[in-house]
Write a protein that holds these residues in place. Structure first.
Motif, short mmCIF file in Angstrom:
data_model
loop_
_atom_site.label_atom_id
_atom_site.label_comp_id
_atom_site.label_asym_id
_atom_site.label_seq_id
_atom_site.Cartn_x
_atom_site.Cartn_y
_atom_site.Cartn_z
N ARG A 84 -47.60 -75.92 -51.19
CA ARG A 84 -46.76 -75.77 -49.99
C ARG A 84 -46.02 -74.44 -50.09
N ALA A 85 -45.70 -73.89 -48.91
CA ALA A 85 -45.00 -72.60 -48.89
C ALA A 85 -43.82 -72.64 -47.94
N ALA A 86 -42.81 -71.85 -48.27
CA ALA A 86 -41.67 -71.68 -47.37
C ALA A 86 -41.35 -70.19 -47.31
N ILE A 87 -41.02 -69.71 -46.12
CA ILE A 87 -40.55 -68.33 -45.95
C ILE A 87 -39.10 -68.40 -45.49
N ASN A 88 -38.23 -67.68 -46.20
CA ASN A 88 -36.79 -67.70 -45.90
C ASN A 88 -36.28 -69.13 -45.77
N GLN A 89 -36.76 -70.01 -46.68
CA GLN A 89 -36.31 -71.39 -46.80
C GLN A 89 -36.72 -72.30 -45.63
N GLU A 90 -37.80 -71.92 -44.94
CA GLU A 90 -38.37 -72.82 -43.92
C GLU A 90 -39.84 -73.03 -44.19
N HIS A 91 -40.31 -74.29 -44.06
CA HIS A 91 -41.72 -74.60 -44.30
C HIS A 91 -42.62 -73.76 -43.40
N VAL A 92 -43.73 -73.26 -43.96
CA VAL A 92 -44.74 -72.56 -43.16
C VAL A 92 -46.14 -73.00 -43.59
N GLU A 93 -47.11 -72.79 -42.70
CA GLU A 93 -48.51 -73.04 -43.01
C GLU A 93 -49.09 -71.82 -43.74
N HIS A 94 -50.29 -72.00 -44.32
CA HIS A 94 -50.89 -70.92 -45.10
C HIS A 94 -51.31 -69.71 -44.25
N GLY A 95 -51.43 -69.92 -42.94
CA GLY A 95 -51.82 -68.81 -42.06
C GLY A 95 -50.65 -67.92 -41.64
N GLU A 96 -49.45 -68.29 -42.05
CA GLU A 96 -48.24 -67.57 -41.62
C GLU A 96 -48.19 -66.16 -42.22
N PRO A 97 -47.92 -65.15 -41.39
CA PRO A 97 -47.76 -63.78 -41.93
C PRO A 97 -46.50 -63.69 -42.79
N ILE A 98 -46.57 -62.87 -43.85
CA ILE A 98 -45.42 -62.77 -44.76
C ILE A 98 -44.58 -61.52 -44.52
N ALA A 99 -44.99 -60.70 -43.55
CA ALA A 99 -44.26 -59.46 -43.29
C ALA A 99 -42.78 -59.74 -43.00
N GLY A 100 -41.90 -59.00 -43.65
CA GLY A 100 -40.47 -59.13 -43.40
C GLY A 100 -39.80 -60.29 -44.09
N ALA A 101 -40.55 -61.07 -44.89
CA ALA A 101 -39.96 -62.23 -45.58
C ALA A 101 -38.97 -61.76 -46.64
N ARG A 102 -37.77 -62.35 -46.63
CA ARG A 102 -36.80 -62.07 -47.70
C ARG A 102 -37.17 -62.82 -48.97
N GLU A 103 -37.65 -64.06 -48.78
CA GLU A 103 -37.94 -64.92 -49.92
C GLU A 103 -39.10 -65.83 -49.58
N ILE A 104 -40.09 -65.86 -50.48
CA ILE A 104 -41.24 -66.75 -50.29
C ILE A 104 -41.24 -67.76 -51.44
N ALA A 105 -41.29 -69.04 -51.09
CA ALA A 105 -41.29 -70.09 -52.12
C ALA A 105 -42.65 -70.79 -52.14
N LEU A 106 -43.13 -71.09 -53.34
CA LEU A 106 -44.38 -71.83 -53.51
C LEU A 106 -44.08 -73.06 -54.37
N PHE A 107 -44.57 -74.22 -53.93
CA PHE A 107 -44.25 -75.46 -54.64
C PHE A 107 -45.26 -76.55 -54.30
N PRO A 108 -45.29 -77.62 -55.12
CA PRO A 108 -46.19 -78.75 -54.83
C PRO A 108 -45.61 -79.62 -53.71
N PRO A 109 -46.40 -80.60 -53.23
CA PRO A 109 -45.86 -81.56 -52.27
C PRO A 109 -44.57 -82.18 -52.82
N MET A 110 -43.64 -82.46 -51.93
CA MET A 110 -42.30 -82.89 -52.34
C MET A 110 -42.25 -84.38 -52.68
N THR A 111 -41.37 -84.72 -53.61
CA THR A 111 -41.30 -86.11 -54.08
C THR A 111 -39.85 -86.59 -54.22
N GLY A 112 -39.01 -86.17 -53.28
CA GLY A 112 -37.61 -86.61 -53.32
C GLY A 112 -37.42 -87.99 -52.73
N GLY A 113 -36.16 -88.31 -52.49
CA GLY A 113 -35.84 -89.59 -51.86
C GLY A 113 -35.72 -90.72 -52.85
#
Lengths: 154, 86
Positions: free
Chosen positions: B57-86
């Motif tokens: 999974r990916a997030a750009i500037n702390q918002e979820h995005v799909e893999h097709g999302e352009p990364i231009a201008g991103a301050r921060e890109i996060a990569l992580f596995p599916p979430m398991t909170g709750g």
């Protein structure tokens, strides 16, 4: 002004009755309060602790986004969501959701909705520490959680 | 070349061996999918962490995005596995 939404991501425990009081005191318009709390299970004695990792900033923002969706969709009068991080042992609290509405169904649905989305899109990850001392593994995401979330699609 | 600030969580972080880094990436890296493919060329640890690229999974500037999302201008890109909170 919209309904008050309170979101906290914290290491320390929370107090269910204190959170309910904060949400419903001086609010005679509220007719129903639903409280959900998620606890750490011992997995039949196998689990020593869970280590909860989160993405600071995004975790709070994502839970707040989900709560606001629930407020709008179910007409909630207030919502509180608290999620802990760090080391949590069996029997301890992990997550709390409190919702308020004039009648019960909206509060029940709102709490369910918040939990279903929180589990699949709030950036938290659980790692298990086992009682036999072996290195635990990361908990896998469950298809059932995606199914639970998808039932809210319309 | 452009500069990207990356953050990693859970087993992505453990397998890569660090929680964050700043990298220079070629101009041909346009989307999250391009970024994942590029990272996998950087070494065995990246290859292992990102092996099952479709589950990452990916997030750009702390918002979820799909893999097709352009990364231009991103301050921060996060990569992580599916979430398991709750």
């Amino acid at each position: 002004m919209g309904a008050p939404v309170t979101v906290r991501v914290q290491r320390e425990d929370f107090d269910l009755s204190a959170e309910v009081s904060k949400l419903s005191s001086d609010r005679p318009d509220i007719g129903a309060v639903v409280t959900f709390s998620g606890l750490c299970r011992d997995e039949a004695g196998m689990l020593a602790a869970l280590e909860l990792e989160h993405y600071p900033g995004m975790a709070e923002a994502e839970i707040e986004r989900i709560c606001n969706l629930a407020v709008e969709r179910f007409g909630l009068q207030a919502a509180t969501a608290i999620h802990r991080y760090g080391r949590i042992i069996p029997g301890e609290n992990i997550v709390l959701v409190v919702t308020a509405s004039p009648h019960r169904q909206a509060a029940f649905d709102g709490a369910s909705f918040i939990m279903d989305f929180l589990k699949t899109s709030a950036p938290f990850w659980k790692k298990e520490h086992l009682t036999d001392g072996t290195a635990g593994s990361w908990v896998s995401a469950k298809d059932a959680d995606d199914t639970a979330r998808d039932r809210w699609k319309r | 070349m452009s500069t990207v600030n990356l953050v990693y969580f859970s087993w992505v972080r453990e397998r890569i061996g660090k929680g964050e880094e700043t990298l220079e990436v070629p101009a041909a890296v346009v989307t999250i999918a391009d970024l994942l493919a590029h990272l996998k060329t950087l070494g065995e640890e990246y290859e292992t962490a990102l092996e099952h690229q479709n589950v990452i999974r990916a997030a750009i500037n702390q918002e979820h995005v799909e893999h097709g999302e352009p990364i231009a201008g991103a301050r921060e890109i996060a990569l992580f596995p599916p979430m398991t909170g709750g």
